[in-house]
Each structure stands twice: as C-alpha cells, then as structure tokens.
Enzyme design. Structure first.
Site, PDB file in Angstrom:
ATOM      1  N   GLY B 161     -16.366   7.204 -63.612  1.00  0.00           N
ATOM      2  CA  GLY B 161     -15.387   6.143 -63.851  1.00  0.00           C
ATOM      3  C   GLY B 161     -16.082   4.930 -64.445  1.00  0.00           C
ATOM      4  O   GLY B 161     -17.163   5.053 -65.032  1.00  0.00           O
ATOM      5  N   GLY B 239     -21.190   4.494 -53.569  1.00  0.00           N
ATOM      6  CA  GLY B 239     -19.761   4.818 -53.430  1.00  0.00           C
ATOM      7  C   GLY B 239     -19.297   4.477 -52.019  1.00  0.00           C
ATOM      8  O   GLY B 239     -19.044   3.316 -51.696  1.00  0.00           O
ATOM      9  N   ARG B 240     -19.173   5.497 -51.175  1.00  0.00           N
ATOM     10  CA  ARG B 240     -18.864   5.291 -49.764  1.00  0.00           C
ATOM     11  C   ARG B 240     -19.758   6.218 -48.953  1.00  0.00           C
ATOM     12  O   ARG B 240     -20.077   7.331 -49.391  1.00  0.00           O
ATOM     13  CB  ARG B 240     -17.389   5.615 -49.475  1.00  0.00           C
ATOM     14  CG  ARG B 240     -16.392   4.558 -49.907  1.00  0.00           C
ATOM     15  CD  ARG B 240     -16.454   3.277 -49.059  1.00  0.00           C
ATOM     16  NE  ARG B 240     -15.462   2.284 -49.469  1.00  0.00           N
ATOM     17  CZ  ARG B 240     -15.631   1.402 -50.447  1.00  0.00           C
ATOM     18  NH1 ARG B 240     -16.757   1.390 -51.134  1.00  0.00           N
ATOM     19  NH2 ARG B 240     -14.673   0.536 -50.738  1.00  0.00           N
ATOM     20  N   GLU B 269     -20.590   2.279 -40.880  1.00  0.00           N
ATOM     21  CA  GLU B 269     -21.045   0.894 -41.004  1.00  0.00           C
ATOM     22  C   GLU B 269     -20.469   0.038 -39.882  1.00  0.00           C
ATOM     23  O   GLU B 269     -19.315   0.244 -39.508  1.00  0.00           O
ATOM     24  CB  GLU B 269     -20.612   0.345 -42.366  1.00  0.00           C
ATOM     25  CG  GLU B 269     -21.262   1.086 -43.520  1.00  0.00           C
ATOM     26  CD  GLU B 269     -20.676   0.706 -44.885  1.00  0.00           C
ATOM     27  OE1 GLU B 269     -19.886  -0.253 -44.957  1.00  0.00           O
ATOM     28  OE2 GLU B 269     -21.025   1.375 -45.855  1.00  0.00           O
ATOM     29  N   HIS B 287     -24.096  -2.734 -47.730  1.00  0.00           N
ATOM     30  CA  HIS B 287     -22.834  -2.680 -48.484  1.00  0.00           C
ATOM     31  C   HIS B 287     -22.607  -3.990 -49.264  1.00  0.00           C
ATOM     32  O   HIS B 287     -21.579  -4.655 -49.098  1.00  0.00           O
ATOM     33  CB  HIS B 287     -21.654  -2.397 -47.530  1.00  0.00           C
ATOM     34  CG  HIS B 287     -20.473  -1.767 -48.245  1.00  0.00           C
ATOM     35  ND1 HIS B 287     -19.597  -0.909 -47.649  1.00  0.00           N
ATOM     36  CD2 HIS B 287     -20.034  -1.896 -49.524  1.00  0.00           C
ATOM     37  CE1 HIS B 287     -18.666  -0.536 -48.515  1.00  0.00           C
ATOM     38  NE2 HIS B 287     -18.915  -1.127 -49.664  1.00  0.00           N
TER      39      HIS B 287
END
Lengths: 322, 322
Positions: B161, B239-240, B269, B287
């Site tokens: 993306g 990303g995650r 997290e 993050h």
C-alpha cells in the site's frame, strides 16, 4: 630453500584484520610484519627491520610520520585501510617518491547508509526509544517525546564527493531538499551550491559532514557555523571528528543551541566527551561507518591487490590522488 | 444562553492529544467527553451520556465494540487517530450506518521513514553501538561486531500500500532489490510479485511487514514463514504486532533461526517479550512510527476537520474504505 618475502609493516592492530581474520591476508608476494607484536621500542624495531620493510599498511590512528619514514629507506608504498589519509604525512611520502593507495570508493555506500541511519535515528529517536523500552518504561509511564519528520528537511551536505553524493541521492528518496558546499561547484548536479559552510548552515535544518580532514577542514564546523545552524538544527558527522570543533559542539548541545547530533567520529578517538552520554538527542557510534562484512572483504581484495601489484611492478588498483 | 455542543466520546487517553496539547482541539462544533476522567464505571458513564454522544474518537487500544455502540444509539461517526481500524468493530458500525474516518495517508511517510531507519539500525547495529559507546566500552576493548551491507539486500515487502510503496522507493535509493506480496498484484509496479508470503520470505534477506491487521493477516508471519526467511534473515514490523506470531518469532531469535528484528509494534502492547531486552540484534521502539510533530499537527487538522464536517453535514475528509 625458503624464499624471503618482502615485509609489509603493520604499525597498530586494526579492526579490519582482527575482525576479518588473518588467514584472509595470506599472500605469496609479501608477509605482514607487526610492530606491535614485538617487545622492542618502535624505533629500535624499525631499525632492526629497516631494509626488509618495503611497504606500510596504515589504518586510522596508525600514523605514518616523517620520523618513521626516515628509518625505512626501502619503503615504496603506503597503503591505507581508510579513504582519508590524514594519518599519513602525504607531503613527505611525495618527497620520497613513495606511492600511496587508499580504500578508494569501496566504503562509499556503507558510509552513506550509516549517515542516513544516524539522521533517521536522531530525528525519530530510535536508539533513545530502544533504551526507553528496554528499561521497561513503556508499560509504566507515557512521556515519550515526539520526533521530527524527515521528509520536509533541508539538508546541507558538506563535501559532495562519492559519499556526500550517495547521501544526497538517498535523502532525495525521503523527500528531503538537498544543498551543498564543496571546494568547487559540481557541474553534474543541480542542488543549490553555497561557497561558505556558514551560509549553507544558515539555510538548512540538517548539516551532514561528508568531507575529508585536511588543514583546510580542521575545525571548519566552528562556533559561527553551529550558531548559523541554530537551535532546531541537527548535525551528522561521518567524516572525521576534528572537522568539528568538538568542544564547541558539545557546549551547543548542552546549552540547547543546536537540536541534536549523530556522530560516528570524534576528535580524540576512542575518547568521547562524557557530556554526550547523558543526552538522548545524540546518537553515538564508534567509527563504524565502514564496518560491514561485505565491504571488509572487498577491502581485503583491494588491499592485497594493491600490495601484490606493487611487488610485481604493476599499476596500483586505487592510487591515492590529492 | 450557553449552547450545548454535541459530545465526542474519548474512551482512553491518547498520546496524540496528550503530546500535542488539548488547546489544539478546541472547536465551536463539538466538545470532547472523556470517559477516563469520570469515576463512574464505563457502562454507567455511557448510559448517563447516551443521548449527547454523537461521535467517538478511537485510538490504538481504545476498542469500539458492539457492546459500547449498543449503549450509544445517537453515534453517527467513529473517527480514529490510526490508519488501521482493527480496534473498531467495523461490521457493527456498518450495520448501524455509522460512518468511519481514519488517519488517511497522513502518516505514510513517517512510517516508511521509521521502517527504513529500523532496518539500517538492525543491519548496521546503530542502537547497539550507541549503547556500547555509552557504557564506555570503546576505550577498553575491541570486540565490536561487523554489520551487514544494506545495498545488496533482497527486501520482501508484505503489503504494497502507501506505506509499503514508500518503503520500496526509499530502499531502491540504497541499492536494495525489492519484491512484494499483496492481496493483489499491483499493475503500477515492476517489482517481482509473490502470491504467498512464504515464497516471498524464501526469496529475500529482509521481510518488511507493511500491511494492516485483519483476520486474514493475523499470525500470517508464522513458523513456516520465519523458517523460509532463514537464519540470515531480518524482519521489520511497522504494521501491527499480531501480524507476526510473536512467540514463534521470539523463539526463532533466541535460537538463531533468524538473524535480527526491528520492531515498532508488539502483540500485547505495551508488554514486550522480555527475551528481546537482552538481544543486541533487535531494535525496539514503542509504536512510534507515526510520532512526529509535523504529522500530529496534520492529524489534528484532519481529525477536527472530519468531526466538524460530520457535525455540519459535509463530506468527510478521509472516510475509511475497507
């Protein structure tokens, strides 16, 4: 009958040989003679071997002085593991007709990579955040400071040689605007050119030191330049420590007169000003810009190639030119 | 007479508001109602305000569940400070006709910058060397390990993306070769495309996780993929956390089955697996991929703009599309 190979003097241990391993340097054209393995004082050691030493391997911090050359009349080549030759008395070598070979452009990509890495690290607080997290602070408190965006930065490059140009091309991909100063304007680039480093500093957010250390560049980044860079400004140095007036830079960092620094080189290595250790707006690395496995192997080939070329009267692979 | 403005529910404190400062969010079209400032239990708080709450501000970790939406019949918009909406029950919002707005592409450059910064840091050991130097080890011993060259790496991008493409363009400037996997082949790029992430991992040195977290991508980076990446392989995740099977990744790092990792996100997290704290081949950040002053201000404009547009019946600035 054992053939006596010509000796290549090694003055100091170099991480280059230590980390790669000695077996990499075996040659049938020469042997290494290590001054630092001998219990003799250096001058006595050199006098003892004065006629067998035909070449010198010099690394950062291993100074090749007129005094040393005086004792070694047979030396015809000084070959360095570095790009810069500031540890070598180049005029004295020229006077004696001694050839010079450096690391050429082998390290340019690695140095440019680290320069960009240090800049991202300073702006985005990567090393600081890594330390924060390892101390277990993420779960207990939330006071992590915001970083600064790379893309909108005006970056001033001091010295647009191979390394500086590599840094410029990389930073363009991040959306940075590049300008530069250099001994001469480069006809092949369209980046804005500044004749004075102060003027460059006044017109940029980040100053990347990518030039060599010479009498002209020694302490070139002084109080005036740092003041022109200003309190939002960041400096990255992958050239040589003494290009910056280190004491003045530390004072500026302590007093918030510049915003941060990414430093791979220092004025009195391995000594690093202690004030820097407490700062999380600086990122420090121990002169490792060229430290990759890949480049060390390339350098090994170049270095052995230069020595073998010299001992067989062939042209050097990377003859140094001022 | 005081005009009663519609309420925007804020479920949890978000660094976005904390770090930027509340005064930035003043609006004449709405007010923020903070559930976490109330001594009431959440459900009771929501019931009390159920008819005044017209919109919800959701950040990472502030889950918008069907249970919460059930209590708030007047909500017509959920706006997030993040790009990913994995903390929001999107199908339930759709069912209720609730509009969704996310952070759009505001953060793409910052996230791509950090991804590249983490990769350089892991390969060139920047954070590790910063720690080494601050411990005063440079002067006392020399055992600093060699890094690995960036330029010759094959980089596999998972999710091409805006962010993934930004990473690709940056890495091309360093001389890396890029390939990718994605839900669909992208017609606008010529990078080699792999349908399977295992196949991508088997054909690259570095895996960059740039996709969103969905049911399809949850634990997509599993034992098989990590094994295909191999013991010289490096993984970077911006990303995650839950896209990677974290437990398996930690095991691979502990046992040397992959070479290193740069991680901005984690599965639970702010908890980070403790085994990672002792490793100098991993770089950890809390993050912070979107954490720059510049992007936070852009996000503030977008977020307030989305809310004001909603309350004045104008089109949203960044409506979320699946």
């Amino acid at each position: 009958m054992a053939v006596s190979l010509p000796n290549v003097l090694v003055l100091k241990p170099t991480p280059f040989i230590t980390l790669l391993g000695e077996q990499f340097f075996a040659s049938k054209k020469f042997t290494f003679l290590k001054a630092y393995d001998s219990p003799l004082p250096l001058h006595q050691f050199l006098s003892t071997h004065s006629h067998s030493i035909k070449a010198i391997l010099s690394s950062v911090g291993a100074h090749v002085t007129a005094d040393i050359l005086q004792l070694l009349p047979e030396v015809g080549l000084v070959v360095t593991t570095s790009v810069g030759l500031n540890q070598v008395d180049v005029p004295e070598c020229r006077r004696r007709g001694i050839k010079l070979a450096n690391a050429g452009h082998i390290f340019s990509d690695d140095v440019a990579d680290l320069a960009v890495g240090l800049l991202i690290d300073v702006l985005r607080k990567v090393s600081a955040s890594d330390g924060y997290l390892r101390k277990g602070l993420w779960a207990t408190k939330w006071d992590y400071p915001l970083g600064s965006k790379l893309g909108c930065k005006q970056v001033g490059i001091v010295g647009l040689g191979n390394i500086g140009y590599g840094v410029a091309k990389r930073l363009e991909a991040f959306g940075c605007s590049v300008s530069y100063c250099s001994r001469k304007r480069k006809p092949f680039v369209s980046y804005p050119f500044y004749e004075s480093v102060s003027e460059l500093a006044a017109n940029c957010d980040v100053l990347m030191i990518c030039c060599g250390l010479t009498d002209q560049t020694h302490h070139m980044i002084n109080k005036e330049v740092l003041s022109a860079l200003g309190k939002e400004g960041v400096i990255v140095n992958i050239g040589r420590g003494a290009i910056i007036d280190e004491k003045e830079m530390v004072r500026c960092l302590v007093q918030g007169e510049i915003a941060g620094a990414g430093l791979d080189v220092f004025e009195n290595e391995p000594d690093v000003p202690e004030e820097l250790f407490a700062m999380d707006n600086v990122v420090l690395s121990p002169h490792i810009a060229v430290f990759t496995q890949e480049s060390f192997k390339d350098l090994r080939d170049l270095l052995v190639g230069n020595l073998e070329a010299f001992f067989t009267n062939k042209p050097l692979l990377s003859e140094y030119e001022d």
